[in-house]
Design an enzyme around this catalytic site. Structure first.
Site, PDB file in Angstrom:
ATOM      1  CB  SER A 191       5.821   4.755  -6.154  1.00 42.84           C
ATOM      2  OG  SER A 191       6.413   3.479  -6.212  1.00 42.84           O
ATOM      3  CG  HIS A 219       3.966   8.955  -7.499  1.00 41.07           C
ATOM      4  ND1 HIS A 219       2.701   8.643  -7.052  1.00 41.07           N
ATOM      5  CD2 HIS A 219       4.552   7.774  -7.819  1.00 41.07           C
ATOM      6  CE1 HIS A 219       2.542   7.333  -7.077  1.00 41.07           C
ATOM      7  NE2 HIS A 219       3.654   6.785  -7.540  1.00 41.07           N
ATOM      8  CE  LYS A 250       0.142   6.384  -9.938  1.00 46.09           C
ATOM      9  NZ  LYS A 250       1.340   5.636 -10.244  1.00 46.09           N
TER      10      LYS A 250
END
Ligand SMILES: *Cc1c(COP(=O)(O)O)cnc(C)c1O
Length: 403
Positions: A191, A219, A250
């Protein structure tokens, strides 16, 4: 004054002196690339809304429709009465996204990725009578680290840290490990660096030394793979040793997370994952909206948005050449520029702020000392002009800022 309040003053002063004070900035506008803070317009390069879905009309409509059809609150934890049929429908959909990579996949929906990670790690470490050996990648996200800390607090863990760039060290330790249950834990996309975990190699080691492999794809879900199913689709792996964690706050533009694994592992989590058992189930309206988001992600719109994101990443890489700073090698939407000291990172973030750009400085303990950085994130919602503008501004700053 109470002792604790005096003490806080003294300790915050130290944090200030080290330029490590964190602060909250309140955004007046919905999540997007053009936002406002206190009336001031800024171009944001810092959200994890990689596909620009966080304020998408289709998801706004889905959340409203979800509230009308299913109500706003779940009313209780999943195991009491808060688990609604729409949660089942969502979990089946989420499991289907990993079905090509995990045999007998079942998914469990959590209210956040942080909770999903501490739930999975604490529950898994209770498997077997002896201690669990946990192998944790050095640069793992704080929520994985905290999961391991909690598991150690249960007294059920031997911990080993490994460097995901040098797996020989990991293999040496695995080879000499006589513990029956071993668990390898890693970020999928790291990240703060943006690089990918070597999933195939890790799975190979898991097979060879009879370990499970847990991958935090916060992610990657929505972004990687043809259908946006994440790092397992992208890396074309398949194994019942994999425990997948994907987040929905996200790229999916909402909130929540899921753990997907062989159905037996999910059955175990339902019995043992305390943050799952003792916390109110998130809103059924949210579950409905997430279901819509996953459909968008795997469909035509998702493919179009991923293509746009990837061309934005390419454009940024082409235009951002630095001499004094180290732009890390990353092919993902996470594009960090390591500048060194906290002071430099803050100075740069402030200069960018004055020029109308929001890119936060990331400092220790989130990253190692003297590795402070600007952490930019790109989105499908950025325009070509916005990215080129940023490249120009950064290049000018690199020349003009005093060393
Ligand atoms: C954001 C993040 C999480 C936490 O997910 P939330 O849903 O925000 O709690 C976990 N792992 C990684 C790698 C993350 O980036």
């Amino acid at each position: 004054m109470p002792f604790a309040l005096n003490q806080i003053d003294a300790e915050l002063a130290i944090i200030d002196r080290e330029l490590l004070r964190r602060s909250i900035r309140s955004v007046d506008t919905p999540c997007g690339t053009e936002i406002q803070i206190g009336g001031k317009p800024l171009l944001a390069f810092c959200s994890n809304d990689y596909l620009g879905l966080a304020n998408h009309p289709k998801l706004i409509a889905a959340l409203s429709e979800g509230a009308r059809r299913f109500g706003t609150g779940s009313g209780a934890s999943h195991l009491i009465s808060g688990h609604h049929a729409i949660h089942d429908e969502l979990e089946a959909k989420l499991a289907s996204t990993q079905a090509g990579a995990i045999p007998n996949a079942r998914a469990l929906f959590f209210s956040t990725g942080y909770l999903a990670n501490i739930s999975a790690i604490t529950a898994l470490s209770l498997i077997g009578k002896s201690k669990t050996s946990i192998y944790s990648a050095a640069l793992n996200h704080a929520s994985l680290i905290d999961g391991v800390r909690l598991a150690r607090g249960q007294g059920s863990v031997d911990l080993h840290i490994f460097d995901h760039h040098h797996l020989a060290g990991l293999e040496d330790k695995l080879r000499n490990d006589l513990t029956p249950f071993k668990l390898i834990v890693t970020d999928g996309v790291f990240s703060m660096d943006g690089d990918l975990a070597p999933v195939q190699e890790l799975l190979h080691l898991a097979n060879q030394y009879d370990a499970l492999l847990m991958i935090d794809d916060a992610h990657g879900f929505g972004v990687l793979g043809k259908h946006g199913y994440g790092i397992l689709e992208d890396q074309e792996v398949c194994s019942d040793r994999i425990i997948y964690m994907g987040t929905l706050g996200k790229a999916a533009g909402l909130n929540g997370a899921f753990v997907c694994a062989h159905e037996k592992i999910i059955a175990w989590l339902i019995q043992k994952a305390r943050p799952y058992i003792y916390s109110t189930a998130s809103s059924p309206a949210l579950a409905f909206a997430v279901l819509r988001s996953v459909s968008l992600i795997e469909g035509e719109l998702g493919q179009e948005l991923r293509a746009r994101l990837h061309s934005n990443i390419a454009l940024w890489k082409e235009g951002s050449i630095f001499i004094r700073w180290n732009r890390l090698k990353s092919d993902t939407a996470i594009q960090p520029i390591v500048v060194g000291s906290n002071a430099t990172a803050l100075q740069l973030a402030r200069a960018l702020d004055q020029l109308g750009y929001w890119i936060p400085a990331i400092r220790p303990p989130t990253v190692p000392k003297e590795m402070a950085r600007l952490r930019m994130t790109l989105s499908a919602a950025h325009t070509k002009e916005q990215i080129q503008g940023l490249c120009k501004v950064l290049s000018d700053l690199e020349t003009s800022l005093p060393k």
